[in-house]
Design a protein around this motif. Structure first.
Motif: not given
Length: 418
Positions: A390, A394-395, A398-399, A402
């Motif tokens: 996960q 990712r920034s 973005e995490i 998600a």
């Protein structure tokens, strides 16, 4: 299922604030908390904390067989280490780390009239407890609960301070799965613990156990492993000891602090000689004195997290029993995302505890903090291999999104079976 996916895609809930942790890459933590590696046992925890030549002791949650991976376990072990220093006749003690173990040791020593200095690498106290402001509320992005409440010395301090506490029932989650209704998780977990062949490595033992189950029982057991073991021990099965099945996690009269752990931590640190911004790389304990950075004492209590402990240079090196203990203990990978919204759009759990079973596993555990803090806020937990899946590439935004998607999938699955 298609209608469920369509409904999920049609809903967009944008968080107004979020925080994503990175304990696994924190240079002063290098993981969330200790866990037992293959072959590891509670005896390795106890051995790690043995007093060495009357002038050095390692302390913290990793050394506490009764309450590993818990804040009060760290506190209690710090006091254990302080008592060893007292019995050794220490006059000036160097304590490394201003987390709960270090604070417990320093407070106890100071109460005994023993000169004590605390060296802390960070520019804050508290270690793996860390309260910060998210929108209008305080949230804990490290440890957040007072566990084993009836036998928790830190909880007694919180009660004396009059800190607001909220009980959490972890035994009754509002649970949902991506592949249909889910039940029987706790029964499957207890059956696994009773029925697994503990003579085998954990991965092999689990595989053999699952092979003897009907499909529905095997599914419930796999979800039980994710929800009761992986999210607690924070490493994949291949990296865990069979004894990990018996190390207690949440679910023993846990209490949440809506105002954050720092209310208690600041109180525990009051009056102590704590020097911030003092990272330690080397502990020289040869001869009659101990030297750490520019500090000189006749006793040292080292309370750094296990992941950091493994990077320190000890002169002379640690004895074989401690090196063996370190080889059987590791740091779990557990991260947290805290999401805040303008309204609570997810189904309400009577206990505030949510579980999401997906394949592969992602954000397994959620805590709905809304009622406790007064603002729509949820905290999601993710562990072991799922962290890499996960987080990689990712920034933080973005995490966080998600994680929001996982919470939304859980909400849709709950609504679908109501």
């Amino acid at each position: 299922m298609r209608n469920l996916r369509q409904k999920q895609a049609s809903l967009v809930h944008r968080p107004i604030a979020w925080h994503v942790t990175h304990w696994s890459h924190d240079v002063y933590s290098q993981g969330a908390y200790s866990t037992l590696l293959p072959g590891g046992s509670p005896a390795h925890r106890a051995a790690l904390g043995d007093c060495l030549d009357g002038r050095l002791v390692i302390a913290g949650e990793a050394c506490n067989p009764k309450a590993p991976a818990m804040v009060h376990g760290a506190w209690d072990d710090g006091i254990r280490a302080a008592n060893l220093a007292v019995r050794a006749g220490a006059r000036r003690v160097i304590v490394i780390g201003a987390g709960c173990a270090g604070l417990g040791a320093a407070r106890h020593l100071s109460a005994q009239g023993i000169d004590c200095v605390v060296l802390e690498a960070r520019e804050r106290i508290g270690g793996r407890t860390h309260s910060l402001q998210l929108g209008p509320v305080t949230v804990d992005v490290g440890a957040a609960w007072l566990q084993q409440f009836g036998d928790n010395a830190v909880a007694r301090e919180a009660e004396r301070l009059g800190v607001r506490l909220v009980g959490t029932d972890f035994s009754q989650p509002l649970a949902a799965a991506s592949d249909g209704p889910v039940d029987g998780i706790e029964a499957a977990w207890e059956a696994l613990r009773r029925g697994i062949d503990r003579r085998l490595p954990l991965t092999e033992g689990v595989a053999r156990y699952l092979a003897g189950l009907a499909p529905a029982e095997a599914r419930a057991t796999r979800y039980a492993i994710e929800g009761n073991l992986i999210i607690e021990a924070c490493l994949p099965l291949a990296e865990l000891s069979v004894d990990s099945l018996d190390e207690e996690g949440v679910g023993n009269d846990d209490h949440f602090l809506p105002g954050g752990y720092r209310q208690v931590i600041d109180h525990l640190a009051a009056g102590l000689d704590i020097r911030l911004g003092q990272p330690v790389a080397r502990i020289d304990w040869q001869g009659s004195d101990v030297r750490v950075n520019d500090a000189l004492g006749d006793f040292c209590i080292c309370t750094v997290p296990l992941g950091v402990l493994k990077t320190l240079q000890f002169v002379p090196e640690l004895p074989q029993p401690q090196r063996d203990a370190l080889a059987h203990l590791g740091m779990g990978r557990l991260e947290k995302v805290v999401l805040q919204f303008d309204r609570r759009w997810w189904p309400r759990s009577p206990t505030g505890y949510l579980r999401w079973y997906d394949t592969p596993a992602s954000w397994v555990e959620w805590l709905d903090l809304t009622d406790a803090v007064g603002t729509p806020t949820v905290a999601g937990l993710i562990a072991a291999d799922a962290v890499e899946r996960q987080f990689s590439g990712r920034s933080d935004e973005e995490i966080a999104l998600a994680a929001r998607d996982a919470l939304q999938a859980w909400a849709c699955a709950v609504e679908a079976v109501r």
